[in-house]
Design a protein around this motif. Structure first.
Motif, PDB file in Angstrom:
ATOM      1  N   ILE A  31       0.844  -1.202   0.000  1.00  0.00           N
ATOM      2  CA  ILE A  31       0.000   0.000   0.000  1.00  0.00           C
ATOM      3  C   ILE A  31       0.880   1.253   0.000  1.00  0.00           C
ATOM      4  O   ILE A  31       1.867   1.334   0.727  1.00  0.00           O
ATOM      5  CB  ILE A  31      -0.927  -0.001   1.225  1.00  0.00           C
ATOM      6  N   TYR A  67      -3.378   0.720  -4.096  1.00  0.00           N
ATOM      7  CA  TYR A  67      -4.273   0.234  -3.046  1.00  0.00           C
ATOM      8  C   TYR A  67      -4.522   1.272  -1.948  1.00  0.00           C
ATOM      9  O   TYR A  67      -4.653   0.923  -0.771  1.00  0.00           O
ATOM     10  CB  TYR A  67      -3.711  -1.055  -2.417  1.00  0.00           C
ATOM     11  N   THR A  68      -4.617   2.534  -2.324  1.00  0.00           N
ATOM     12  CA  THR A  68      -4.927   3.578  -1.337  1.00  0.00           C
ATOM     13  C   THR A  68      -6.429   3.779  -1.184  1.00  0.00           C
ATOM     14  O   THR A  68      -6.860   4.404  -0.211  1.00  0.00           O
ATOM     15  CB  THR A  68      -4.291   4.914  -1.742  1.00  0.00           C
ATOM     16  N   LEU A  89      -3.000   7.406   2.915  1.00  0.00           N
ATOM     17  CA  LEU A  89      -2.289   6.152   2.659  1.00  0.00           C
ATOM     18  C   LEU A  89      -1.261   6.271   1.539  1.00  0.00           C
ATOM     19  O   LEU A  89      -0.665   5.273   1.144  1.00  0.00           O
ATOM     20  CB  LEU A  89      -3.286   5.040   2.311  1.00  0.00           C
TER      21      LEU A  89
END
Length: 505
Positions: free
Chosen positions: A180, A191-192, A198
């Protein structure tokens, strides 16, 4: 070597470093004394504090918490039969019977001396083998580092008593969480899920505090019962007899040697060292019936082993950048947060950090020996304090520490999520330690693999054909197959026993 040692002591003896070394040792012992909480939870909680310190000072404090916690865990084991740390569980076997026999003071004194001797042996091993291993590491390429990190992960999962399948699942989850954030090569967000918080990845501090802070506190609250200490500890009662001294010298030497060796191996750690040292003493004893009833050797051997292992665990972490345990993963993360890359160049590029840390180990172990013998009475009073007042304070400090890093409520939410995940994992028999190992090593594993594949022009055969890389990959595969076959053998044996008639079983 002599010049480096002088440099280290010049760094460690500054007033600031001395103060934080004392603070770390004292706090580590305090946290270790409390059943259910250990040095891992303490390091996770205090990691945000290191952002405002110099790298050397931060590591000195965290190191003091680590080996201070290993010592503190034995106090609750002896007095209450409740291990403060996992490695102190072995000390319960003979330490608590000694307390019931009116020899609690002797057990605590032997623990302090054994911890000092074991720690000293571990520091000598770190000084002698650390620079040599770093020199070997300078010849490693990206493919070698990838294979070595993979071997470290596999060893951490397969060595020990836990389920191999559950350990692998936890490692894979940690590897996935490590992806991430921003991709190092392309700069794309991965994958945020639309959360800008993130973009730099999941916070290591938040994850560690949740998995090992919140989860441990909740588990301890569920299982905590207030135990009353009946043993009386006085200065006179702590003096060992000549027979005690004669019986402990050889076990301390053997335990220190076992712990010093196993501590440097990924996945072995303090718990394995303590149990193996105890098993060794039983095997060598002429009268095996003494063990479990208050044998002083059963306290000296595991205590010297786990403290020696606690020191030598820094060898692979600092010299080649591969942590062998969850605690070392947090230490590795602390180095990276300060912009210091662990590995073979650490000693040459940051000599004050490496040698200052080693010198602080000598000072910290001396603090443990000098301070904790007169402070035994205070630790006894701490153990009598109701835990229901301690745990809310711990949770509040965790939330304040996480929020202070980036003044972000999102980070506090992450701590709650990982706390729930850590507690759930414990309830279903999954250890969170492999998860944190996979999370810390995952990005470095991926980066070195991609570099190696670029150098090999995408040909995996060239990766395997390298002698060192191929050997390390074969070792990883062999270790994994051996662990899986061992697990299947245990399952088959348990089913056979379950199907046998009661008399034959």
């Amino acid at each position: 070597m002599f010049e480096n040692i002088l440099l280290g002591f010049a760094t460690a003896f500054t007033p600031v470093n001395l103060s934080y070394c004392f603070f770390g040792v004292f706090l580590g012992t305090f946290i270790g004394v409390l059943p259910g909480l250990g040095s891992l939870a303490a390091i996770s909680m205090l990691l945000p504090l290191t952002f405002y310190l110099e790298p050397t000072t931060a590591l000195i404090m965290l190191g003091g918490i680590y080996y201070g916690g290993e010592y503190g865990g034995s106090i609750a084991s002896i007095l209450l039969n409740l291990p403060g740390t996992p490695s102190a569980a072995v000390t319960c076997l003979d330490g608590n019977p000694m307390a019931k026999n009116g020899r609690a003071g002797v057990a605590l004194f032997v623990t302090a001396v054994a911890s000092f001797i074991g720690g000293s042996v571990g520091i000598v091993a770190l000084m002698g083998f650390g620079p040599a291993i770093a020199q070997i590491g300078l010849s490693f390429g990206p493919s070698d580092y990838f294979a070595l990190m993979l071997l470290g992960l596999v060893a951490a999962v397969t060595v020990g008593n836990g389920s191999v399948v559950k350990g692998l699942i936890a490692v894979v989850l940690g590897l996935l969480l490590g992806t991430i954030g921003t991709d190092v090569t392309s700069g794309e967000f991965r994958y945020t899920f639309g959360f800008l918080e993130l973009r730099d990845g999941v916070s290591l501090v938040g994850m560690a505090m949740g998995l090992f802070g919140i989860a441990e506190v909740v588990s301890s609250i569920r299982g905590s019962k207030h135990h009353k200490i009946t043993a009386k500890v006085t200065a006179r009662s702590m003096m060992p007899t000549r027979d005690d001294i004669r019986r402990t010298l050889a076990p301390m030497a053997r335990g220190s040697s076992i712990g010093g060796f196993l501590g440097a191996l990924p996945g072995a750690g303090t718990v394995t060292a303590a149990f193996l040292a105890y098993a060794m003493e039983i095997r060598l004893a002429k009268d095996k019936s003494r063990f479990g009833k208050g044998a002083v050797e059963g306290v000296a051997a595991p205590e010297s082993a786990n403290n020696a292992a606690a020191q030598t665990a820094f060898i692979p972490t600092l010299t080649i950048g591969i942590p062998g345990s969850a605690t070392m993963s947090i230490m590795l993360g602390a180095l990276m947060i300060h912009g210091i890359t662990p590995g073979p160049l650490l000693i040459s590029d940051h000599p004050t950090v490496f040698w200052g840390l080693i010198a602080s180990f000598w000072i910290g172990n001396l603090f443990l020996l000098v301070l904790n013998i007169p402070l035994i009475g205070m630790w006894v009073r701490v153990l009598q304090f109701p835990y229901k007042y301690i745990y809310p304070i711990v949770i509040a400090l965790i939330c304040i520490g996480v929020f202070s890093m980036r003044t972000s409520v999102f980070d506090v939410g992450l701590v709650v999520i990982f706390g729930a995940l850590g507690y759930l994992m414990q309830r279903v028999g999954y250890s969170p330690a492999p998860l944190i190992l996979g999370f810390v090593l995952g990005p470095m594993l991926e980066e070195n693999l991609r570099r190696a594949m670029l150098m090999a022009r995408g040909d995996p055969y060239r990766l395997i054909s390298d002698p060192l890389t191929g050997t390390l990959l074969m070792l990883s595969a062999a270790l994994l197959v051996w662990a899986i076959l061992g697990g299947l053998r245990n399952v088959i044996r348990s089913r056979r026993l379950a199907n046998m008639p009661p008399g034959e079983a």
